[in-house]
Design a protein around this motif. Structure first.
Motif, PDB file in Angstrom:
ATOM      1  N   VAL A  92       9.026   1.378  -5.549  1.00 15.30           N
ATOM      2  CA  VAL A  92       9.989   0.284  -5.365  1.00 15.30           C
ATOM      3  C   VAL A  92       9.473  -0.708  -4.331  1.00 15.30           C
ATOM      4  O   VAL A  92       9.432  -1.923  -4.568  1.00 15.30           O
ATOM      5  CB  VAL A  92      11.369   0.842  -4.957  1.00 15.30           C
ATOM      6  N   THR A  93       9.076  -0.200  -3.149  1.00  9.80           N
ATOM      7  CA  THR A  93       8.600  -1.099  -2.101  1.00  9.80           C
ATOM      8  C   THR A  93       7.302  -1.792  -2.505  1.00  9.80           C
ATOM      9  O   THR A  93       7.112  -2.983  -2.226  1.00  9.80           O
ATOM     10  CB  THR A  93       8.384  -0.312  -0.802  1.00  9.80           C
ATOM     11  N   SER A  94       6.409  -1.085  -3.156  1.00 14.59           N
ATOM     12  CA  SER A  94       5.153  -1.713  -3.586  1.00 14.59           C
ATOM     13  C   SER A  94       5.408  -2.769  -4.654  1.00 14.59           C
ATOM     14  O   SER A  94       4.752  -3.821  -4.672  1.00 14.59           O
ATOM     15  CB  SER A  94       4.190  -0.654  -4.112  1.00 14.59           C
ATOM     16  N   SER A  95       6.376  -2.550  -5.527  1.00 16.48           N
ATOM     17  CA  SER A  95       6.692  -3.539  -6.563  1.00 16.48           C
ATOM     18  C   SER A  95       7.330  -4.783  -5.961  1.00 16.48           C
ATOM     19  O   SER A  95       7.029  -5.914  -6.372  1.00 16.48           O
ATOM     20  CB  SER A  95       7.616  -2.920  -7.601  1.00 16.48           C
ATOM     21  N   VAL A  96       8.219  -4.581  -4.983  1.00 10.75           N
ATOM     22  CA  VAL A  96       8.843  -5.729  -4.316  1.00 10.75           C
ATOM     23  C   VAL A  96       7.793  -6.556  -3.590  1.00 10.75           C
ATOM     24  O   VAL A  96       7.816  -7.802  -3.637  1.00 10.75           O
ATOM     25  CB  VAL A  96       9.939  -5.240  -3.340  1.00 10.75           C
ATOM     26  N   ALA A  97       6.857  -5.891  -2.917  1.00  7.84           N
ATOM     27  CA  ALA A  97       5.797  -6.608  -2.221  1.00  7.84           C
ATOM     28  C   ALA A  97       4.920  -7.367  -3.210  1.00  7.84           C
ATOM     29  O   ALA A  97       4.535  -8.518  -2.955  1.00  7.84           O
ATOM     30  CB  ALA A  97       4.961  -5.627  -1.400  1.00  7.84           C
ATOM     31  N   TRP A  98       4.590  -6.746  -4.329  1.00  9.20           N
ATOM     32  CA  TRP A  98       3.778  -7.431  -5.334  1.00  9.20           C
ATOM     33  C   TRP A  98       4.505  -8.646  -5.886  1.00  9.20           C
ATOM     34  O   TRP A  98       3.899  -9.700  -6.099  1.00  9.20           O
ATOM     35  CB  TRP A  98       3.444  -6.473  -6.472  1.00  9.20           C
ATOM     36  N   LEU A  99       5.822  -8.526  -6.122  1.00  9.57           N
ATOM     37  CA  LEU A  99       6.601  -9.644  -6.652  1.00  9.57           C
ATOM     38  C   LEU A  99       6.642 -10.804  -5.660  1.00  9.57           C
ATOM     39  O   LEU A  99       6.518 -11.968  -6.050  1.00  9.57           O
ATOM     40  CB  LEU A  99       8.018  -9.160  -6.975  1.00  9.57           C
ATOM     41  N   TYR A 100       6.817 -10.486  -4.377  1.00  8.15           N
ATOM     42  CA  TYR A 100       6.827 -11.529  -3.344  1.00  8.15           C
ATOM     43  C   TYR A 100       5.496 -12.262  -3.304  1.00  8.15           C
ATOM     44  O   TYR A 100       5.450 -13.512  -3.294  1.00  8.15           O
ATOM     45  CB  TYR A 100       7.138 -10.886  -1.990  1.00  8.15           C
ATOM     46  N   HIS A 130      -3.835  12.218  10.962  1.00  5.94           N
ATOM     47  CA  HIS A 130      -2.810  13.145  10.481  1.00  5.94           C
ATOM     48  C   HIS A 130      -3.091  14.572  10.946  1.00  5.94           C
ATOM     49  O   HIS A 130      -2.166  15.339  11.221  1.00  5.94           O
ATOM     50  CB  HIS A 130      -2.750  13.088   8.958  1.00  5.94           C
ATOM     51  N   ALA A 131      -4.383  14.912  11.048  1.00  9.71           N
ATOM     52  CA  ALA A 131      -4.723  16.248  11.538  1.00  9.71           C
ATOM     53  C   ALA A 131      -4.341  16.429  12.999  1.00  9.71           C
ATOM     54  O   ALA A 131      -4.053  17.557  13.438  1.00  9.71           O
ATOM     55  CB  ALA A 131      -6.221  16.494  11.351  1.00  9.71           C
ATOM     56  N   LEU A 132      -4.310  15.324  13.755  1.00  8.38           N
ATOM     57  CA  LEU A 132      -3.897  15.391  15.148  1.00  8.38           C
ATOM     58  C   LEU A 132      -2.391  15.375  15.313  1.00  8.38           C
ATOM     59  O   LEU A 132      -1.902  15.446  16.447  1.00  8.38           O
ATOM     60  CB  LEU A 132      -4.510  14.221  15.927  1.00  8.38           C
ATOM     61  N   GLY A 133      -1.661  15.257  14.222  1.00  3.51           N
ATOM     62  CA  GLY A 133      -0.205  15.289  14.273  1.00  3.51           C
ATOM     63  C   GLY A 133       0.458  13.935  14.318  1.00  3.51           C
ATOM     64  O   GLY A 133       1.676  13.852  14.539  1.00  3.51           O
ATOM     65  N   MET A 134      -0.288  12.849  14.099  1.00 10.01           N
ATOM     66  CA  MET A 134       0.309  11.516  14.102  1.00 10.01           C
ATOM     67  C   MET A 134       1.076  11.273  12.814  1.00 10.01           C
ATOM     68  O   MET A 134       0.676  11.743  11.747  1.00 10.01           O
ATOM     69  CB  MET A 134      -0.776  10.441  14.253  1.00 10.01           C
ATOM     70  N   THR A 135       2.146  10.513  12.928  1.00 15.08           N
ATOM     71  CA  THR A 135       2.894  10.129  11.740  1.00 15.08           C
ATOM     72  C   THR A 135       2.191   8.974  11.035  1.00 15.08           C
ATOM     73  O   THR A 135       1.204   8.422  11.543  1.00 15.08           O
ATOM     74  CB  THR A 135       4.325   9.713  12.119  1.00 15.08           C
ATOM     75  N   GLN A 136       2.706   8.620   9.865  1.00 21.17           N
ATOM     76  CA  GLN A 136       2.103   7.523   9.108  1.00 21.17           C
ATOM     77  C   GLN A 136       2.199   6.211   9.876  1.00 21.17           C
ATOM     78  O   GLN A 136       1.243   5.427   9.900  1.00 21.17           O
ATOM     79  CB  GLN A 136       2.813   7.390   7.749  1.00 21.17           C
ATOM     80  N   MET A 137       3.331   5.965  10.523  1.00 19.96           N
ATOM     81  CA  MET A 137       3.496   4.732  11.288  1.00 19.96           C
ATOM     82  C   MET A 137       2.603   4.713  12.517  1.00 19.96           C
ATOM     83  O   MET A 137       2.005   3.676  12.850  1.00 19.96           O
ATOM     84  CB  MET A 137       4.963   4.567  11.698  1.00 19.96           C
ATOM     85  N   GLN A 138       2.483   5.838  13.225  1.00 21.12           N
ATOM     86  CA  GLN A 138       1.597   5.901  14.384  1.00 21.12           C
ATOM     87  C   GLN A 138       0.140   5.703  13.988  1.00 21.12           C
ATOM     88  O   GLN A 138      -0.619   5.027  14.686  1.00 21.12           O
ATOM     89  CB  GLN A 138       1.782   7.250  15.094  1.00 21.12           C
ATOM     90  N   THR A 139      -0.242   6.287  12.876  1.00 19.07           N
ATOM     91  CA  THR A 139      -1.611   6.123  12.397  1.00 19.07           C
ATOM     92  C   THR A 139      -1.903   4.667  12.072  1.00 19.07           C
ATOM     93  O   THR A 139      -2.968   4.135  12.411  1.00 19.07           O
ATOM     94  CB  THR A 139      -1.841   6.992  11.154  1.00 19.07           C
ATOM     95  N   LEU A 160       0.802  -1.210   0.000  1.00 19.59           N
ATOM     96  CA  LEU A 160       0.000   0.000   0.000  1.00 19.59           C
ATOM     97  C   LEU A 160       0.842   1.270   0.000  1.00 19.59           C
ATOM     98  O   LEU A 160       0.277   2.373   0.003  1.00 19.59           O
ATOM     99  CB  LEU A 160      -0.934   0.006   1.220  1.00 19.59           C
ATOM    100  N   SER A 161       2.158   1.107   0.016  1.00 24.17           N
ATOM    101  CA  SER A 161       3.034   2.271   0.048  1.00 24.17           C
ATOM    102  C   SER A 161       2.992   3.015  -1.288  1.00 24.17           C
ATOM    103  O   SER A 161       2.776   2.426  -2.353  1.00 24.17           O
ATOM    104  CB  SER A 161       4.478   1.840   0.356  1.00 24.17           C
ATOM    105  N   LYS A 162       3.209   4.325  -1.210  1.00 26.04           N
ATOM    106  CA  LYS A 162       3.258   5.141  -2.417  1.00 26.04           C
ATOM    107  C   LYS A 162       4.615   5.063  -3.105  1.00 26.04           C
ATOM    108  O   LYS A 162       4.776   5.572  -4.216  1.00 26.04           O
ATOM    109  CB  LYS A 162       2.933   6.591  -2.070  1.00 26.04           C
ATOM    110  N   ASN A 163       5.562   4.427  -2.431  1.00 26.99           N
ATOM    111  CA  ASN A 163       6.883   4.228  -3.031  1.00 26.99           C
ATOM    112  C   ASN A 163       6.786   3.108  -4.067  1.00 26.99           C
ATOM    113  O   ASN A 163       6.449   1.973  -3.717  1.00 26.99           O
ATOM    114  CB  ASN A 163       7.900   3.869  -1.949  1.00 26.99           C
TER     115      ASN A 163
END
Length: 310
Positions: A106-114, A191-200, A101-104
């Motif tokens: 490279v990482t999304s392609s590697v996950a799809w390949l796996y 995100h509006a409360l200031g949480m990062t992507q990982m915290q969310t 689900l990443s917007k990157n």
């Protein structure tokens, strides 16, 4: 011109007495097809039981070998490899679902390949590849560690890699579906409360997606208990291999297969009950009232039966 006289209501003008309607008696519809199908099913089951009772099966051997020491050891190994492989699959599933689900790209392609590779090849073939890896890599050299591959790739490790990596691909799709079931407004509010992507992801999205993730995960684990029988291909001493070893010395092939089947049924039944109550726990809050448990249904049926007798 005559005067108009007021008429007072008399007995003839009284409203007719209301007669209460007869009590409606609801007559249930007779479902003759249900009785016919029930009789047919019972007859078929009776025929199967009679056929196995008349077959050349030594049932005394089944009861004697059910708690044999080697069988219990294989049973423990089956539970161990199933639990550890499922744990590996869960960790990899969450990791690769987030990567998918990443917007990157490279990482999304590697996950799809796996996911594409491990879902597209049979788990039996994957087990054989790991077990025979020494044919193409005789020596494992990691720089800080060097040893023969035959010494490193034990039957347990080959079974763990084959089952765990394959399960991780399926769990990645299950976790991805659970994450996408959470409304995007939850992420925007976090995100509006200031949480990062990982915290969310850790505090908001994953806890809410568990209601969707738990049911298929339980099914995957029960399937893992049965799929673990394929590890006989890598010489891992699981329940099925232990039963085959006993059959080779006692010449009771079918009897030992029945023993293995009984233990597999017992394992799947126990974990199915655990899955039911786990799903019930995570369903709280999504339903106004939870459906009754099997014990509650039995209790209510007994109470209704006692009231009916009175």
């Amino acid at each position: 011109m005559t005067d108009k006289l007021d008429k007072t209501p008399g007995p003839a003008d009284a409203a007719p007495e209301q007669v209460p309607p007869d009590i409606i008696r609801a007559i249930p519809v007779r479902h003759y097809g249900r009785w016919v199908s029930a009789v047919v099913v019972v007859a078929v089951l009776g025929a199967l039981v009679y056929a196995f009772a008349q077959g050349n099966v030594r049932w005394a051997t089944v009861t004697d070998k059910l708690f044999d020491g080697s069988i219990l050891t294989g049973l423990w190994h089956t539970i161990l490899i199933s639990v550890v492989s499922m744990a590996v699959g869960l960790v990899l599933g969450v990791l690769f679902a987030v990567m998918r689900l990443s917007k990157n790209p490279v990482t999304s392609s590697v996950a799809w390949l796996y996911i594409w590779f491990f879902r597209g090849t049979p788990v039996y073939v994957q087990l054989l590849i790991w077990f025979n890896l020494a044919l193409i890599f005789p020596i494992l050299n990691l720089g800080f560690y060097k040893d023969y591959m035959t010494a490193v790739m034990t039957p347990f490790l080959a079974a763990l890699l084959g089952l765990g990596l394959n399960e991780g691909a399926y769990m990645a799709e299950i976790v991805r579906a659970g994450i996408q079931s959470v409304d995007e407004g939850q992420t925007e509010a976090s995100h509006a409360l200031g949480m990062t992507q990982m915290q969310t992801m850790r505090r908001v999205v994953l806890p809410q997606s568990m209601r969707v993730i738990i049911p298929p995960t339980g099914n995957e684990f029960i399937n893992m208990l049965k799929t673990s029988s394929l590890v006989v291909a890598v010489q891992y001493q699981d329940l099925l291999r232990s039963a085959q070893d006993v059959a080779a010395t006692s010449f009771a092939v079918m009897e030992m297969l029945f023993v293995a089947s009984i233990w597999y049924l017992a394992l799947t039944s126990v974990f199915s009950v655990g899955q039911y109550y786990l799903e019930r726990r995570f369903a709280r809050g999504s339903l106004r009232s939870l459906p009754p448990t099997p014990l509650q249904r039995i209790k209510s049926n007994l109470l209704s039966l006692s009231h009916w007798r009175r």
